[in-house]
Design a protein around this motif. Sequence first.
Motif, PDB file in Angstrom:
ATOM      1  N   ARG A 115       0.833  -1.407   0.060  1.00  0.00           N
ATOM      2  CA  ARG A 115      -0.063   0.018  -0.055  1.00  0.00           C
ATOM      3  C   ARG A 115       0.880   1.156  -0.048  1.00  0.00           C
ATOM      4  O   ARG A 115       0.361   2.452  -0.341  1.00  0.00           O
ATOM      5  CB  ARG A 115      -0.844   0.103   1.143  1.00  0.00           C
ATOM      6  N   GLN A 116       2.226   1.302   0.576  1.00  0.00           N
ATOM      7  CA  GLN A 116       3.003   2.376   0.506  1.00  0.00           C
ATOM      8  C   GLN A 116       3.273   2.923  -0.887  1.00  0.00           C
ATOM      9  O   GLN A 116       3.643   1.927  -1.883  1.00  0.00           O
ATOM     10  CB  GLN A 116       4.280   1.924   1.135  1.00  0.00           C
ATOM     11  N   ASP A 117       3.596   4.025  -1.049  1.00  0.00           N
ATOM     12  CA  ASP A 117       4.255   4.621  -2.344  1.00  0.00           C
ATOM     13  C   ASP A 117       5.609   4.194  -2.718  1.00  0.00           C
ATOM     14  O   ASP A 117       6.386   3.613  -1.716  1.00  0.00           O
ATOM     15  CB  ASP A 117       3.824   6.048  -2.705  1.00  0.00           C
ATOM     16  N   ILE A 118       6.215   4.525  -3.943  1.00  0.00           N
ATOM     17  CA  ILE A 118       7.555   4.163  -4.264  1.00  0.00           C
ATOM     18  C   ILE A 118       8.511   4.588  -3.361  1.00  0.00           C
ATOM     19  O   ILE A 118       9.561   4.066  -2.946  1.00  0.00           O
ATOM     20  CB  ILE A 118       7.667   4.281  -5.619  1.00  0.00           C
ATOM     21  N   GLU A 120       8.259   5.300  -0.129  1.00  0.00           N
ATOM     22  CA  GLU A 120       8.439   4.383   1.060  1.00  0.00           C
ATOM     23  C   GLU A 120       8.944   3.383   0.872  1.00  0.00           C
ATOM     24  O   GLU A 120      10.003   2.894   1.502  1.00  0.00           O
ATOM     25  CB  GLU A 120       7.178   4.228   1.565  1.00  0.00           C
TER      26      GLU A 120
END
Length: 238
Positions: A115-118, A120
Motif C-alpha cells: 500500500r506504500q508509495d514507491i 516509502e
Amino acid sequence: MTMSRTVAPRPAASVVIIDDHQVFAELLGEVLTARGMTLVGTFGTLGDGLVAVADTTPDLVVLDHRLPGATGASGVRALKERSPTSRVLMLTAADERAVLLEAMDAGCDGFVTKRQDIAEVLAAVTAVLRGDTPVSPDMVGALLGSRPAPLGGDLTARESEVLQLIGAGRSNQQTARELGISVHTVRNHVQHILDKLGAHSQLEAVAIASRLGLLRSDRDGDPAAASAARGPGSRPGR
C-alpha cells in the motif's frame, strides 16, 4: 609534493526480487537499477529465488509473502540458511499482524506493505541495506502492540495494595481486615499476584516484587496507612 589518493568507488548493492507478480517485480527492478543498484534477477517462485541467492549471495532480497507453495516466514528462514549475510525485506500485500510477527521471528530485516508509495519502498530498501529494520508505517501499531507488558506491570490497583501488605509481613487475615475485604477475596488476589509475577509462594513473590521495585517503603505509599487514614467508614470496594 602533494600526493593524491584514489578512493575506490563503493560497489553497487546487489538485489534479488522474489515475487510472483511479474509486472510488479520487473517495475521494482527497474526502479532499483535506476537508483544505482545491481539487479541479480526477478524470480516468481521461492525455489528459483533460493537457487539464485545461494549462487550470488546478494546484499538484499526483496521477498513477497504469498508465493506458490510457500509462506513468507518459511521463505525468510530458507533464505537466511542459504545466505546468512543477505538482508531480507518483505514487501507484501498482506497486512495482518500475525504475518508481521511471523516474519520478524523468522529473521526478516524489514517489512513494507504494497500500500506504500514507491518513495516509502525505496526508503525501506535503503534502510535495510544500511542495517536498520524498517517497518511499514501502517504496521508500526501492530508491532508495538506485540510487546509484552513488563513483569508485574499488569497488576491491578487492588493486587498492588495486597502485594504491599504481603511485603510488610501481613497475613491474609490481617490484609483482609486492613482492606475491608474477605479472606477469600485476599486469597484470590494473592493467587493472581503469584501468577502474574511467576512466583510459587508469597515469599518468592515478595522477593521478585522487591527486585522489580514494586514494593513501597514510605508510609505515604503504605495501603495500611492509607486505610487507617480513611477510617472504618470509608473503605475501598472489593
